[in-house]
Design a protein around this motif. Structure first.
Motif, PDB file in Angstrom:
ATOM      1  N   ASP A  29       0.837  -1.300   0.069  1.00  0.00           N
ATOM      2  CA  ASP A  29       0.010   0.147   0.000  1.00  0.00           C
ATOM      3  C   ASP A  29       0.905   1.137   0.078  1.00  0.00           C
ATOM      4  O   ASP A  29       1.737   1.310   0.918  1.00  0.00           O
ATOM      5  CB  ASP A  29      -0.790  -0.038   1.256  1.00  0.00           C
ATOM      6  CG  ASP A  29      -2.086   0.892   0.969  1.00  0.00           C
ATOM      7  OD1 ASP A  29      -2.357   1.486   0.036  1.00  0.00           O
ATOM      8  OD2 ASP A  29      -2.757   1.095   2.018  1.00  0.00           O
ATOM      9  N   GLN A  32      -6.007   6.287  -2.087  1.00  0.00           N
ATOM     10  CA  GLN A  32      -6.607   5.049  -3.000  1.00  0.00           C
ATOM     11  C   GLN A  32      -6.794   4.275  -1.976  1.00  0.00           C
ATOM     12  O   GLN A  32      -5.953   3.472  -1.349  1.00  0.00           O
ATOM     13  CB  GLN A  32      -5.691   4.665  -3.828  1.00  0.00           C
ATOM     14  CG  GLN A  32      -5.250   5.715  -5.061  1.00  0.00           C
ATOM     15  CD  GLN A  32      -6.684   6.146  -6.020  1.00  0.00           C
ATOM     16  OE1 GLN A  32      -7.346   5.078  -6.198  1.00  0.00           O
ATOM     17  NE2 GLN A  32      -6.551   7.299  -6.307  1.00  0.00           N
ATOM     18  N   ALA A  33      -8.158   3.524  -1.724  1.00  0.00           N
ATOM     19  CA  ALA A  33      -8.294   2.321  -0.750  1.00  0.00           C
ATOM     20  C   ALA A  33      -7.460   1.045  -1.290  1.00  0.00           C
ATOM     21  O   ALA A  33      -7.346   0.579  -2.732  1.00  0.00           O
ATOM     22  CB  ALA A  33      -9.798   2.094  -1.018  1.00  0.00           C
ATOM     23  N   GLY A  34      -7.058   0.548  -0.541  1.00  0.00           N
ATOM     24  CA  GLY A  34      -6.201  -0.965  -0.842  1.00  0.00           C
ATOM     25  C   GLY A  34      -4.679  -0.764  -1.157  1.00  0.00           C
ATOM     26  O   GLY A  34      -4.313   0.368  -1.477  1.00  0.00           O
ATOM     27  N   ASP A  80      -0.402   4.339  -1.233  1.00  0.00           N
ATOM     28  CA  ASP A  80      -1.003   5.760  -1.547  1.00  0.00           C
ATOM     29  C   ASP A  80      -2.211   5.642  -0.547  1.00  0.00           C
ATOM     30  O   ASP A  80      -3.129   5.011  -0.838  1.00  0.00           O
ATOM     31  CB  ASP A  80      -1.496   5.853  -2.977  1.00  0.00           C
ATOM     32  CG  ASP A  80      -2.263   7.130  -3.358  1.00  0.00           C
ATOM     33  OD1 ASP A  80      -2.407   7.970  -2.339  1.00  0.00           O
ATOM     34  OD2 ASP A  80      -2.484   7.377  -4.379  1.00  0.00           O
ATOM     35  N   GLU A 114      -1.582  -0.914  -3.989  1.00  0.00           N
ATOM     36  CA  GLU A 114      -1.542  -0.502  -5.411  1.00  0.00           C
ATOM     37  C   GLU A 114      -0.776  -1.582  -6.020  1.00  0.00           C
ATOM     38  O   GLU A 114      -0.566  -1.673  -7.193  1.00  0.00           O
ATOM     39  CB  GLU A 114      -0.681   0.843  -5.322  1.00  0.00           C
ATOM     40  CG  GLU A 114      -1.567   2.262  -5.036  1.00  0.00           C
ATOM     41  CD  GLU A 114      -2.187   2.292  -3.764  1.00  0.00           C
ATOM     42  OE1 GLU A 114      -1.408   2.104  -2.769  1.00  0.00           O
ATOM     43  OE2 GLU A 114      -3.389   2.323  -3.810  1.00  0.00           O
TER      44      GLU A 114
HETATM   45 CA   LIG Z   1      -3.641   2.615  -1.247  1.00  0.00          CA
END
Ligand SMILES: [Ca+2]
Ligand SMILES: [Ca+2]
Length: 187
Positions: free
Chosen positions: A85, A90-92, A87, A94
């Motif tokens: 992860d 952003q969910a979840g 970011d 990358e």
């Molecule tokens: Ca993320």
């Protein structure tokens, strides 16, 4: 004699700050943030059982995964997925680093979407990353160039290992399923 002279106070302050600086220097090695996470032993009846994970965020991002018993044989069917992860916006995760952890197996870094490779035929990213396996110490060392994962200031991971048994495939997460570690800032 008055012991509280300006010079003795200054000397005491200097001594205090020297101690404070000394302990800080010990707690935070220059230029590296390293965080270690532990996991229970015996979650699965397989040597791929995760024991601990260490995340280092510095010139490169490095993830070291200690297993219960990593072996060379392909019969172990052992593998690893490290979800990165990078970011908060952003969910979840990358990115996913995935590979086999038996001798001669391959590995790849791919973009992630919803905890899965971003497409069914996700192309491995063409950038600098490597996994080294140490069967004596049951370690997988994964090293990722910062440019591979968008040069993040902070990163956190979830780790899942897997292996093959007579009863089929089993897997073990660091912590709970899809549990991400705390954020590790760049050192
Ligand atoms: Ca993320
Ligand atoms: Ca475990």
């Amino acid at each position: 004699m008055n012991v509280f002279t300006p010079s003795s106070v200054a000397a005491k302050l200097a001594a205090v700050s020297a101690v404070a600086l000394g302990s800080l220097a010990l707690a935070v090695p220059a230029g590296a943030e390293t965080v270690a996470f532990q996991d229970a032993r015996g979650d699965i009846e397989h040597g791929a059982d995760v024991r601990s994970v260490r995340v280092v965020n510095e010139a490169a991002v490095r993830v070291k995964v200690r297993h219960d018993d990593l072996v060379r044989s392909f019969r172990s069917g052992s593998g690893i997925k490290v979800f990165l992860d990078t970011d908060r916006g952003q969910a979840g995760p990358e990115f996913i680093f995935l590979g086999g952890t038996f001798e001669g197996s391959d590995y790849a870094l791919v973009e992630a979407e919803g905890w899965k490779p971003a497409s069914r035929r996700a192309e491995p990213l063409e950038c600098g990353y490597i996994m080294k396996l140490n069967y004596a110490d049951d370690l997988a060392h994964i090293k990722l160039d910062r440019d591979c994962i968008g040069n993040p200031d902070e990163v956190r991971v979830a780790v899942r290992t897997s292996g093959e048994t007579d009863a089929g495939f089993v897997h073990d997460w660091l912590g709970d399923r899809r549990e991400l570690t705390r954020w590790v800032a760049r050192g």
